[in-house]
Design a protein around this motif. Structure first.
Motif, PDB file in Angstrom:
ATOM      1  N   ASP A  12      -0.616  11.706   3.023  1.00 47.79           N
ATOM      2  CA  ASP A  12      -0.408  11.089   4.340  1.00 47.79           C
ATOM      3  C   ASP A  12       0.303   9.736   4.274  1.00 47.79           C
ATOM      4  N   TYR A  13       1.087   9.522   3.227  1.00 43.53           N
ATOM      5  CA  TYR A  13       1.867   8.290   3.100  1.00 43.53           C
ATOM      6  C   TYR A  13       3.197   8.649   2.446  1.00 43.53           C
ATOM      7  N   ALA A  14       4.162   7.762   2.558  1.00 41.12           N
ATOM      8  CA  ALA A  14       5.520   8.099   2.120  1.00 41.12           C
ATOM      9  C   ALA A  14       5.838   7.677   0.691  1.00 41.12           C
ATOM     10  N   ALA A  15       5.281   6.578   0.232  1.00 38.00           N
ATOM     11  CA  ALA A  15       5.695   5.986  -1.055  1.00 38.00           C
ATOM     12  C   ALA A  15       4.944   6.612  -2.223  1.00 38.00           C
ATOM     13  N   VAL A  16       5.150   7.899  -2.435  1.00 38.94           N
ATOM     14  CA  VAL A  16       4.444   8.608  -3.500  1.00 38.94           C
ATOM     15  C   VAL A  16       4.864   8.061  -4.863  1.00 38.94           C
ATOM     16  N   GLY A  17       3.875   7.709  -5.689  1.00 36.39           N
ATOM     17  CA  GLY A  17       4.148   7.179  -7.014  1.00 36.39           C
ATOM     18  C   GLY A  17       4.373   5.690  -7.073  1.00 36.39           C
ATOM     19  N   ALA A  18       4.256   4.988  -5.949  1.00 43.16           N
ATOM     20  CA  ALA A  18       4.570   3.559  -5.917  1.00 43.16           C
ATOM     21  C   ALA A  18       3.580   2.696  -6.691  1.00 43.16           C
ATOM     22  N   THR A  19       2.411   3.222  -7.043  1.00 41.53           N
ATOM     23  CA  THR A  19       1.484   2.423  -7.850  1.00 41.53           C
ATOM     24  C   THR A  19       2.033   2.167  -9.249  1.00 41.53           C
ATOM     25  N   HIS A  20       3.029   2.926  -9.679  1.00 41.89           N
ATOM     26  CA  HIS A  20       3.650   2.683 -10.975  1.00 41.89           C
ATOM     27  C   HIS A  20       4.953   1.902 -10.864  1.00 41.89           C
ATOM     28  N   ALA A  21       5.273   1.434  -9.676  1.00 44.14           N
ATOM     29  CA  ALA A  21       6.473   0.609  -9.502  1.00 44.14           C
ATOM     30  C   ALA A  21       6.222  -0.782 -10.086  1.00 44.14           C
ATOM     31  N   PRO A  22       7.131  -1.310 -10.903  1.00 40.25           N
ATOM     32  CA  PRO A  22       6.915  -2.626 -11.511  1.00 40.25           C
ATOM     33  C   PRO A  22       6.719  -3.741 -10.490  1.00 40.25           C
ATOM     34  N   ASP A  23       7.335  -3.617  -9.311  1.00 41.53           N
ATOM     35  CA  ASP A  23       7.275  -4.685  -8.305  1.00 41.53           C
ATOM     36  C   ASP A  23       6.274  -4.388  -7.190  1.00 41.53           C
ATOM     37  N   LEU A  24       5.276  -3.555  -7.469  1.00 37.95           N
ATOM     38  CA  LEU A  24       4.295  -3.204  -6.431  1.00 37.95           C
ATOM     39  C   LEU A  24       3.672  -4.427  -5.778  1.00 37.95           C
ATOM     40  N   MET A  25       3.256  -5.393  -6.573  1.00 35.97           N
ATOM     41  CA  MET A  25       2.546  -6.548  -6.024  1.00 35.97           C
ATOM     42  C   MET A  25       3.458  -7.436  -5.173  1.00 35.97           C
ATOM     43  N   GLN A  26       4.746  -7.449  -5.487  1.00 36.68           N
ATOM     44  CA  GLN A  26       5.691  -8.270  -4.713  1.00 36.68           C
ATOM     45  C   GLN A  26       6.220  -7.523  -3.486  1.00 36.68           C
ATOM     46  N   TYR A  27       6.430  -6.208  -3.625  1.00 38.23           N
ATOM     47  CA  TYR A  27       7.022  -5.426  -2.538  1.00 38.23           C
ATOM     48  C   TYR A  27       6.224  -4.134  -2.321  1.00 38.23           C
ATOM     49  N   PRO A  28       5.043  -4.254  -1.748  1.00 41.42           N
ATOM     50  CA  PRO A  28       4.232  -3.052  -1.503  1.00 41.42           C
ATOM     51  C   PRO A  28       4.816  -2.213  -0.369  1.00 41.42           C
ATOM     52  N   PRO A  29       4.436  -0.949  -0.273  1.00 41.76           N
ATOM     53  CA  PRO A  29       4.870  -0.122   0.861  1.00 41.76           C
ATOM     54  C   PRO A  29       4.493  -0.775   2.194  1.00 41.76           C
ATOM     55  N   GLU A  30       5.242  -0.478   3.215  1.00 39.42           N
ATOM     56  CA  GLU A  30       5.076  -1.098   4.526  1.00 39.42           C
ATOM     57  C   GLU A  30       3.647  -0.970   5.041  1.00 39.42           C
ATOM     58  N   ARG A  31       3.117  -2.061   5.585  1.00 35.22           N
ATOM     59  CA  ARG A  31       1.785  -2.160   6.195  1.00 35.22           C
ATOM     60  C   ARG A  31       0.632  -2.071   5.189  1.00 35.22           C
ATOM     61  N   SER A  32       0.936  -1.952   3.914  1.00 35.96           N
ATOM     62  CA  SER A  32      -0.134  -1.768   2.936  1.00 35.96           C
ATOM     63  C   SER A  32      -0.448  -3.059   2.183  1.00 35.96           C
ATOM     64  N   THR A  33      -1.659  -3.099   1.633  1.00 35.82           N
ATOM     65  CA  THR A  33      -2.110  -4.220   0.817  1.00 35.82           C
ATOM     66  C   THR A  33      -2.172  -3.764  -0.638  1.00 35.82           C
ATOM     67  N   PRO A  34      -1.439  -4.419  -1.538  1.00 35.88           N
ATOM     68  CA  PRO A  34      -1.454  -3.998  -2.935  1.00 35.88           C
ATOM     69  C   PRO A  34      -2.596  -4.659  -3.709  1.00 35.88           C
ATOM     70  N   ALA A  35      -2.977  -4.051  -4.799  1.00 32.05           N
ATOM     71  CA  ALA A  35      -4.024  -4.619  -5.655  1.00 32.05           C
ATOM     72  C   ALA A  35      -3.805  -4.144  -7.079  1.00 32.05           C
ATOM     73  N   GLU A  36      -4.167  -4.991  -8.036  1.00 30.73           N
ATOM     74  CA  GLU A  36      -4.019  -4.642  -9.444  1.00 30.73           C
ATOM     75  C   GLU A  36      -5.018  -5.439 -10.271  1.00 30.73           C
ATOM     76  N   GLU A  37      -5.676  -4.774 -11.204  1.00 27.89           N
ATOM     77  CA  GLU A  37      -6.574  -5.447 -12.135  1.00 27.89           C
ATOM     78  C   GLU A  37      -6.446  -4.779 -13.501  1.00 27.89           C
ATOM     79  N   SER A  38      -6.563  -5.576 -14.552  1.00 28.89           N
ATOM     80  CA  SER A  38      -6.568  -5.054 -15.914  1.00 28.89           C
ATOM     81  C   SER A  38      -7.710  -5.680 -16.689  1.00 28.89           C
ATOM     82  N   TRP A  39      -8.355  -4.865 -17.516  1.00 27.31           N
ATOM     83  CA  TRP A  39      -9.480  -5.334 -18.316  1.00 27.31           C
ATOM     84  C   TRP A  39      -9.354  -4.825 -19.741  1.00 27.31           C
TER      85      TRP A  39
END
Length: 216
Positions: A12-39
């Motif tokens: 139900d969204y258009a940007a399929v696979g965008a979680t692996h985009a290098p610039d996700l945190m800078q340019y997330p899909p429209e209207r969405s809130t990005p998040a990333e954590e590494s441990w």
């Protein structure tokens, strides 16, 4: 190397696979809130393989308090098409079909095109929804998968779960990335999407690394 990617327009969204985009945190899909954590969750081959087995058999979701149900493998052979590496570069198609595996309870491991339902709450916030496995990656030093919403969720978007066993340091790292666009009215209030995502990330970490390890 084993990779599988699902490429049909049923989420139900258009940007399929965008979680692996290098610039996700800078340019997330429209209207969405990005998040990333590494441990960092340990080191060595045994730690990596143990965590990989847990990840692909839905331990992160179940141990986070979410109920897994109605797991349906993709109809027919999964398309093992173009996928993307950690830097977002396309990878040549791999046409080998994936062998389906099952956990001790008979639930299939994550596989491309699979659909499932999750039910549960995190600190009172809903985590229900129908989801589809967008892609699965199994390599010598990287294992992971991507989940996308199909419907019935308070948000619309995608999550990726990746384990990396770094050759230079021997360390094993667990990275979760996501983008969420609010669907339910409550989650359009300021901060609600971030609160929900923060709690989910914390629970995923507890599931894959009970000792927590070191956040970055």
């Amino acid at each position: 190397m084993r990779r599988g990617t699902f490429r049909e327009g049923t989420v139900d969204y258009a940007a399929v696979g965008a979680t692996h985009a290098p610039d996700l945190m800078q340019y997330p899909p429209e209207r969405s809130t990005p998040a990333e954590e590494s441990w960092r969750i340990g080191s060595g081959e045994e730690r990596f393989h143990t965590a990989a087995e847990a990840l692909l058999s839905w331990t992160a979701q179940r141990a986070a308090g979410l109920e897994l149900s109605d797991v349906r493998p993709a109809a027919g052979a999964a398309y093992t098409g173009i996928s993307f590496d950690a830097e977002g570069a396309p990878i040549a198609p791999n046409r080998n079909e994936q062998e389906q595996r099952f956990d001790a309870e008979g639930t299939p491991f994550a596989a491309p095109g699979m659909t499932l339902r999750l039910r549960g709450r995190v600190k009172g916030m809903r985590a229900d929804g129908e989801l589809r496995v967008i892609s699965v990656t199994e390599e010598r030093r990287r294992v992971g998968f991507v989940l996308g919403t199909v419907g019935g969720s308070v948000v619309s978007g995608e999550e990726s779960f990746d384990l990396y066993w770094h050759e230079d340091t021997d360390e094993v790292w667990f990275t979760v990335r996501a983008f969420d666009a609010p669907v339910a009215l409550l989650y359009r209030l300021p901060g609600m999407v971030k609160r929900r995502r923060k709690e989910l990330f914390a629970r995923y970490l507890r599931a894959i690394s009970p000792l927590y390890a070191t956040p970055i």
